[in-house]
Enzyme design. Sequence first.
Site, PDB file in Angstrom:
ATOM      1  N   GLY A  74       0.842  -1.204   0.000  1.00  0.00           N
ATOM      2  CA  GLY A  74       0.000   0.000   0.000  1.00  0.00           C
ATOM      3  C   GLY A  74       0.866   1.238   0.000  1.00  0.00           C
ATOM      4  O   GLY A  74       1.930   1.272  -0.610  1.00  0.00           O
ATOM      5  N   ILE A 137       4.260 -17.226   7.825  1.00  0.00           N
ATOM      6  CA  ILE A 137       4.259 -18.696   7.771  1.00  0.00           C
ATOM      7  C   ILE A 137       5.651 -19.198   7.402  1.00  0.00           C
ATOM      8  O   ILE A 137       5.989 -20.338   7.666  1.00  0.00           O
ATOM      9  CB  ILE A 137       3.235 -19.256   6.747  1.00  0.00           C
ATOM     10  N   ASP A 138       6.485 -18.323   6.792  1.00  0.00           N
ATOM     11  CA  ASP A 138       7.781 -18.765   6.270  1.00  0.00           C
ATOM     12  C   ASP A 138       8.795 -19.084   7.377  1.00  0.00           C
ATOM     13  O   ASP A 138       9.778 -19.771   7.132  1.00  0.00           O
ATOM     14  CB  ASP A 138       8.388 -17.691   5.350  1.00  0.00           C
ATOM     15  N   GLY A 181       7.186 -20.542   1.299  1.00  0.00           N
ATOM     16  CA  GLY A 181       8.352 -20.331   2.166  1.00  0.00           C
ATOM     17  C   GLY A 181       9.312 -19.275   1.657  1.00  0.00           C
ATOM     18  O   GLY A 181      10.309 -18.977   2.294  1.00  0.00           O
ATOM     19  N   ARG A 182       9.005 -18.735   0.471  1.00  0.00           N
ATOM     20  CA  ARG A 182       9.900 -17.777  -0.193  1.00  0.00           C
ATOM     21  C   ARG A 182      11.337 -18.299  -0.234  1.00  0.00           C
ATOM     22  O   ARG A 182      11.537 -19.414  -0.710  1.00  0.00           O
ATOM     23  CB  ARG A 182       9.813 -16.378   0.438  1.00  0.00           C
ATOM     24  N   HIS A 281      -1.989 -20.893  -1.458  1.00  0.00           N
ATOM     25  CA  HIS A 281      -2.507 -20.140  -0.314  1.00  0.00           C
ATOM     26  C   HIS A 281      -3.322 -20.973   0.662  1.00  0.00           C
ATOM     27  O   HIS A 281      -3.734 -20.442   1.708  1.00  0.00           O
ATOM     28  CB  HIS A 281      -3.308 -18.935  -0.812  1.00  0.00           C
ATOM     29  N   GLN A 283      -2.008 -22.886   2.439  1.00  0.00           N
ATOM     30  CA  GLN A 283      -1.094 -22.881   3.596  1.00  0.00           C
ATOM     31  C   GLN A 283      -1.272 -21.646   4.470  1.00  0.00           C
ATOM     32  O   GLN A 283      -0.826 -21.611   5.616  1.00  0.00           O
ATOM     33  CB  GLN A 283       0.367 -22.925   3.117  1.00  0.00           C
TER      34      GLN A 283
HETATM   35  O1  F6P Z   1       5.527 -14.661   3.005  1.00  0.00           O
HETATM   36  C1  F6P Z   1       4.409 -15.470   3.048  1.00  0.00           C
HETATM   37  C2  F6P Z   1       4.061 -15.991   1.681  1.00  0.00           C
HETATM   38  O2  F6P Z   1       2.921 -16.824   1.814  1.00  0.00           O
HETATM   39  C3  F6P Z   1       5.196 -16.706   0.946  1.00  0.00           C
HETATM   40  O3  F6P Z   1       5.403 -18.004   1.422  1.00  0.00           O
HETATM   41  C4  F6P Z   1       4.702 -16.610  -0.477  1.00  0.00           C
HETATM   42  O4  F6P Z   1       5.766 -16.660  -1.408  1.00  0.00           O
HETATM   43  C5  F6P Z   1       4.056 -15.260  -0.507  1.00  0.00           C
HETATM   44  O5  F6P Z   1       3.713 -14.922   0.823  1.00  0.00           O
HETATM   45  C6  F6P Z   1       2.814 -15.182  -1.362  1.00  0.00           C
HETATM   46  O6  F6P Z   1       2.395 -13.870  -1.361  1.00  0.00           O
HETATM   47  P1  F6P Z   1       1.064 -13.381  -2.028  1.00  0.00           P
HETATM   48  O7  F6P Z   1      -0.062 -13.694  -1.065  1.00  0.00           O
HETATM   49  O8  F6P Z   1       1.279 -11.935  -2.206  1.00  0.00           O
HETATM   50  O9  F6P Z   1       0.895 -14.134  -3.316  1.00  0.00           O
END
Ligand code: F6P
Length: 357
Positions: A74, A137-138, A181-182, A281, A283
């Site tokens: 934002g 979550i990562d 998990g990035r 998502h 997760q």
């Molecule tokens: O950082 C949390 C996370 O869920 C990562 O594991 C994932 O890569 C990213 O966010 C996904 O982000 P968005 O919801 O913006 O697609």
Amino acid sequence: MRIGILNSGGDCPGLNAVIHGVVGAAAQLGCEVIGFRDGFEGMLPPGDYVILRPQDTIGILKLGGTILGSTNKGHFGAKIEKGEVSEVPSDIIAKAKKTMDSLGIGALIIVGGDGSLTTGLQLFRNGWPIIGVPKTIDNDLSATAFTFGFDSAVSTVVDALDRLHTTGESHKRVMVLEVMGRHAGWIALWGGIAGGSHVILIPEIPFSFEKIAAFIKRREAQGYHSTLVVVAEGALMPEGEMVTLGTSGEGEIRLGGIGERVALRIQEATGKDTRACTLGHLQRGGSPTALDRILGMRFGVMAVRLAVDGNFGRMVSYQAYHVDSVPIEEAVHQLRLVSPESELVVAAKAVGICFGD
Ligand code: F6P
């Protein structure tokens, strides 16, 4: 004292548990809590907020998501990608400060990940009474051994692996599960071990398809005709490529797609029918586990204690079974990655899990 709270960045299970902890602890100490809606955006004039009393938080402990809403970046986006930091413009800070002052907020609790805490640090350096609560979550934030949301994400991975296990067995297939998990492999590592995965591929350990194929062929020879593979979205292909889905609306790289790529290469290398599944998502959604509810609640209580003590510029942290706090500046800009030599990886290898290395 009036305490403000906001959730910023991507959501994760346990955010409502933090709100529950903050509101409950604040009420006991005679403090009032103001919840800003949609992250920092709720602080922009005229202000979008709600007064939170204990009776407003009944039943939220078990809810996923956040009753306050959240915004990724934002107007307050501080960090774009690894190492690349951009500051929040001063006119935006000034506008938000007006809301803070008009509401008489004496402490602002920011529940967020690395980017949101980086914004928090900037505000703290501008004299704001900031307290950080780590969320993702990562589980990749340095200065805290665990973040709430991680355990819930891992549980979702385990549930998915249990399901892939039975269908994989029926069809004698290799089943590949791509998890989030990035740039860190925590979710893949914990989820993979607990879910009985045979192969775990993470960003921290380079892998080769030759090694994975040899492992699968050995299993075949031993009479095991199905193999479960977990791959972290941020794992690098052996050629060094990070597989992405372009960039998000906020300009951040979206990781994803490695599951299908890995499945194709395993099928080519082994001749075995291989299928990929991306958990995505799922997760991030759903109810938090008991552990995440308790951790979130404890983080909320500690945040209020820091607020009341005037201990600003600190982030709640979990270390060695104990909730404490550290300076925010020590906690941001540094990813906590899986060490390939760690006891957990060594233990996983000891029970025969292949990391493709
Ligand atoms: O950082 C949390 C996370 O869920 C990562 O594991 C994932 O890569 C990213 O966010 C996904 O982000 P968005 O919801 O913006 O697609």
